[in-house]
Write a protein that holds these residues in place. Structure first.
Motif, PDB file in Angstrom:
ATOM      1  N   LEU A  69      34.930  42.664  45.833  1.00 55.30           N
ATOM      2  CA  LEU A  69      34.404  42.586  44.468  1.00 55.30           C
ATOM      3  C   LEU A  69      35.462  42.066  43.502  1.00 55.30           C
ATOM      4  O   LEU A  69      35.185  41.169  42.683  1.00 55.30           O
ATOM      5  CB  LEU A  69      33.914  43.963  44.033  1.00 55.30           C
ATOM      6  N   HIS A  70      36.682  42.600  43.563  1.00 57.89           N
ATOM      7  CA  HIS A  70      37.734  42.161  42.652  1.00 57.89           C
ATOM      8  C   HIS A  70      38.213  40.745  42.974  1.00 57.89           C
ATOM      9  O   HIS A  70      38.686  40.039  42.084  1.00 57.89           O
ATOM     10  CB  HIS A  70      38.913  43.139  42.711  1.00 57.89           C
ATOM     11  N   ALA A  71      38.093  40.349  44.243  1.00 55.65           N
ATOM     12  CA  ALA A  71      38.502  38.994  44.607  1.00 55.65           C
ATOM     13  C   ALA A  71      37.483  37.959  44.159  1.00 55.65           C
ATOM     14  O   ALA A  71      37.834  36.870  43.701  1.00 55.65           O
ATOM     15  CB  ALA A  71      38.708  38.903  46.118  1.00 55.65           C
ATOM     16  N   ALA A  72      36.195  38.265  44.272  1.00 60.90           N
ATOM     17  CA  ALA A  72      35.147  37.290  43.940  1.00 60.90           C
ATOM     18  C   ALA A  72      34.814  37.280  42.459  1.00 60.90           C
ATOM     19  O   ALA A  72      34.569  36.214  41.876  1.00 60.90           O
ATOM     20  CB  ALA A  72      33.888  37.584  44.760  1.00 60.90           C
ATOM     21  N   LEU A  73      34.780  38.454  41.839  1.00 66.86           N
ATOM     22  CA  LEU A  73      34.382  38.572  40.430  1.00 66.86           C
ATOM     23  C   LEU A  73      35.438  39.364  39.667  1.00 66.86           C
ATOM     24  O   LEU A  73      35.210  40.529  39.292  1.00 66.86           O
ATOM     25  CB  LEU A  73      33.013  39.255  40.318  1.00 66.86           C
ATOM     26  N   PRO A  74      36.596  38.771  39.420  1.00 69.11           N
ATOM     27  CA  PRO A  74      37.664  39.539  38.763  1.00 69.11           C
ATOM     28  C   PRO A  74      37.336  39.943  37.337  1.00 69.11           C
ATOM     29  O   PRO A  74      37.892  40.920  36.835  1.00 69.11           O
ATOM     30  CB  PRO A  74      38.865  38.573  38.808  1.00 69.11           C
TER      31      PRO A  74
END
Length: 355
Positions: A110-115
């Motif tokens: 989640l943090h990698a794709a939608l920071p």
């Protein structure tokens, strides 16, 4: 001893521990709530913005049509600055349509794709088990310049940190959950993530979180397009570049400046003495009359007064001389001492000339 170990393992399995590894103590994970995950920096300069509210994406799209856009970008927060003007504009570059699917299964994904929206989506991820993004990209709006100086900004730009240099456009669908259906006595996956369903029919539910554009319209895009097809221009991803700090100017030389020399007084020009001209007593100065119309200009004629005076003097002198000679010859001659002719004297007592 072996029997005791086997009994311990059986007891752990019956208690639902699953495996002997579950009995090993694990250190607590350090995950501060106010800091982004380490993997979020993967796409920090090119984040997806499909989770943005429609109002925010509309604001960014409208500002991009007027010119380059400045933003405040820090951590997992990006704010569009509508009152900050950036030099330059965007030009559209059409590309071959590209379709992409992103599946998010845990917080790291989640943090990698939608920071930018990871903190808000953690609850939705835990509830649905996974999040999915379906993208169709047809082109990109590119800025005229890749580097902008902070001193080039105009308006309310105190909080600006980056400038948007590219915007990918197309269509997207962002939803929670899976899209697979399960029949009776079926199983999905293998390993620790295996789910078994016995004697029941289960269908994965999909919850639409956000969407923009129409993927059917995007299929009509061509390489000659100067703008994305209407209905296929939703903003998907932005690319940002940090503002360039203004160059520091070197301090001026602190040494005292040399005093300027006083201006030199210009010498007063001396008047050239005029040569005194001695004019004849009878001469008078005159101004020549202007030539009548139709006559050619030339050197001024000689002074007639001077010629008349000189002629008069000559005539008078000649008259006096001739008269004197005639008078001297016609007067009565007196006999001289010698009695010869022509040897006497005139009435004035001067001797007469003789022949």
């Amino acid at each position: 001893m072996r029997r005791a170990l086997a009994a311990l393992l059986a007891l752990a399995t019956a208690a639902g521990c699953g495996s002997p590894a579950a009995l090993v103590a694990k250190a607590p994970e350090y995950a501060p709530r106010d800091q982004a995950k380490a993997r979020s920096f993967k796409n920090q300069d090119e984040p997806l913005i499909i989770e943005w509210p429609a109002a925010e994406r509309t604001k960014l799209e409208a500002l991009a049509r007027r010119g380059a856009v400045a933003v405040h970008y820090q951590g997992d927060t990006m704010a569009v600055l509508g009152h900050c003007r950036v030099p330059g504009a965007y030009g559209y570059v059409s590309t071959t349509p590209q379709r992409e699917r992103v599946t998010i299964r845990d917080e790291d994904d989640l943090h990698a794709a939608l920071p930018l929206g990871a903190a808000r989506l953690e609850a939705a991820l835990k509830k649905a088990g996974q999040l999915q993004v379906s993208l169709t990209i047809v082109g990109t709006f590119q800025a005229e310049r890749d580097a902008i100086g902070r001193d080039e900004l105009e308006g309310d730009c105190a909080s600006a940190t980056h400038v948007v240099t590219a915007l990918a456009v197309g269509a997207f669908e962002f939803f929670a959950g899976g899209d697979a259906s399960l029949g009776a006595d079926a199983s999905v996956g293998s390993g620790p993530a295996t789910q078994e369903v016995a004697g029941a029919h289960s269908t994965a539910k999909r919850e639409i979180l956000n969407q923009g554009g129409d993927q059917a319209v995007c299929a009509k895009a061509t390489a000659e397009d100067t703008a994305p097809p209407y209905g296929c221009g939703a903003l998907l991803r932005v690319e940002v570049v940090r503002l360039v700090a203004p160059k520091k100017t070197e301090p001026a030389d602190a040494s005292p400046a040399a005093e300027p020399e006083p201006p030199k007084a210009e010498p007063t020009p001396r008047e050239t003495p005029r040569a005194e001209t001695s004019a004849p007593p009878f001469f008078t100065s005159y101004e020549p009359l202007p030539s009548p119309p139709g006559t050619t200009t030339g050197p001024p004629p000689s002074d007639p007064t001077a010629a008349i005076v000189i002629g008069s003097l000559i005539t008078v002198g000649l008259g006096i001389g001739v008269g004197w000679i005639i008078y001297d010859r016609t007067k009565e001659e007196k006999p001289g001492p010698t009695g010869g002719f022509g040897s006497g004297t005139s009435a004035f007592g001067r001797p007469l000339f003789s022949w």
